[in-house]
Design a protein around this motif. Structure first.
Motif, short mmCIF file in Angstrom:
data_model
loop_
_atom_site.label_atom_id
_atom_site.label_comp_id
_atom_site.label_asym_id
_atom_site.label_seq_id
_atom_site.Cartn_x
_atom_site.Cartn_y
_atom_site.Cartn_z
N ALA A 81 -5.51 -48.90 -28.92
CA ALA A 81 -4.30 -49.62 -29.42
C ALA A 81 -3.79 -48.28 -30.79
O ALA A 81 -2.80 -47.64 -31.23
CB ALA A 81 -3.54 -50.82 -30.06
N SER A 82 -5.35 -48.62 -31.84
CA SER A 82 -4.71 -47.66 -32.88
C SER A 82 -5.34 -46.13 -32.67
O SER A 82 -4.68 -45.53 -33.18
CB SER A 82 -6.39 -48.56 -33.98
N GLY A 83 -6.14 -46.38 -31.79
CA GLY A 83 -6.25 -44.67 -31.32
C GLY A 83 -5.14 -43.92 -30.62
O GLY A 83 -4.81 -42.88 -31.15
N MET A 84 -4.35 -44.99 -29.42
CA MET A 84 -3.27 -44.13 -29.58
C MET A 84 -2.72 -44.11 -30.06
O MET A 84 -1.21 -42.82 -30.48
CB MET A 84 -2.57 -44.60 -28.14
N PHE A 85 -2.53 -45.20 -31.04
CA PHE A 85 -1.05 -44.55 -32.11
C PHE A 85 -1.25 -43.54 -33.13
O PHE A 85 -0.66 -42.74 -33.43
CB PHE A 85 -1.16 -46.07 -32.90
N VAL A 86 -3.15 -43.43 -33.53
CA VAL A 86 -2.67 -42.12 -34.91
C VAL A 86 -2.82 -40.95 -33.58
O VAL A 86 -2.33 -39.80 -33.95
CB VAL A 86 -4.73 -42.45 -34.96
#
Length: 311
Positions: A254-259
């Motif tokens: 989730a955080s990787g795709m957001f960043v």
């Protein structure tokens, strides 16, 4: 800078980092230093604990010890340089240094994506095929999956490294980030970046979307198997065996795709930099805590280690 004809090529970059906040840079330095040291301590302690306790010599903890190793390398690829720059007037880094930093960061990130997928398969085998688990998750397969994760990350990162070294930079040299990242480098390049952008998109598809789909499919089968368990106690026990990994993998993707989606334009705001801190530093710090907090086997290993220390 190197001048060739009428073109001046950039050989150094300036990492802007968190220089926008000069009044509280000491606070940032202390916070980031604490996060870095805590990450190293927790992950290294988990590796040592798993190594020392024979009851933790199982596929799940073999994968977990490698995850901790990757997290140590991942955070070390960016944090020391960022901490050092807090006390430097010029936050410079050479083109080669920038490429190497991105190579290390990319290798660890992509390897972790593959390892998360391997860990999801391990949980699938443990819950959906418990009677065949020992034969399915053989030591040879576990080692192969871990080595495959590392090799996939290295090969993908080598291709990106070659793409970066083929670029030429002859304009601005300010990177609005605290580490070298591909999207920011592509914006600064004064040559055609189509191949590098295509390569980045393909790797994002393979390591991001495909790995995430494999994890989701694995957990789909896991949920179906858990729902078939007749007793509430049995369902709770089965869910607890994969809850930690589900939490960690959800945060990671989730955080990787957001960043990634936020930085794909190559521009980096203050919000993007703080989001990257969460992805690059906070998650490696939280992973050992997530896997240990409600883990009876880890707590049991700690108690056994304490008993050994008393005698």
């Amino acid at each position: 800078m190197i001048t060739r004809g009428n073109i001046t090529e950039i050989t150094h970059f300036i990492l802007l980092g968190f220089s926008d906040f000069p009044r509280i840079k000491v606070v940032f330095f202390v916070v980031f230093l604490v996060i870095y040291v805590t990450t190293l301590t927790w992950n290294l302690s988990l590796i040592i604990l798993i190594r020392m306790d024979s009851q933790l010599h199982t596929p799940m903890y073999f994968f977990l010890s490698n995850l901790s190793f990757i997290d140590i390398c991942y955070v070390t690829s960016t944090a020391p340089k960022m901490l050092f720059d807090f006390f430097q007037e010029q936050h410079t880094i050479t083109l080669v240094g920038c490429a190497v930093q991105y190579f290390l960061c990319s290798t660890m990130g992509l390897s972790e994506s593959c390892l998360m997928t391997a860990m999801a398969y391990d949980r699938y085998a443990a819950i959906c095929n418990p009677l065949l688990y020992s034969s399915v998750m053989s030591p040879k397969l576990c080692v192969g999956m871990v080595l495959g994760s590392y090799m996939a990350g290295i090969c993908a990162s080598v291709s990106q490294l070659c793409a970066i070294l083929q670029l030429h930079f002859c304009g601005l040299n300010v990177i609005h980030h605290f580490f070298c990242d591909m999207p920011q480098l592509l914006v600064l390049s004064c040559t055609d970046t189509f191949f590098a952008q295509l390569l980045l998109a393909i790797l994002a598809m393979i390591f991001g979307i495909i790995n995430a789909l494999v994890v989701m499919i694995s957990y789909g089968y896991i949920v179906i198997s858990i729902m078939k368990i007749t007793t509430a106690k049995g369902r709770s026990k089965a869910f607890n065996t994969c809850a930690s990994h589900l939490t960690a993998v959800s945060l990671f993707y989730a955080s990787g795709m957001f960043v990634y989606l936020r930085s794909s334009s190559g521009r980096s705001s203050n919000f993007d930099r703080f989001a990257s801190v969460f992805y690059a530093m906070m998650i490696p710090m939280l992973n050992p805590l997530i896997y240990s907090l409600r883990n009876r086997e880890i707590k049991g290993a700690l108690k056994r280690l304490q008993k050994k220390g008393r005698y």
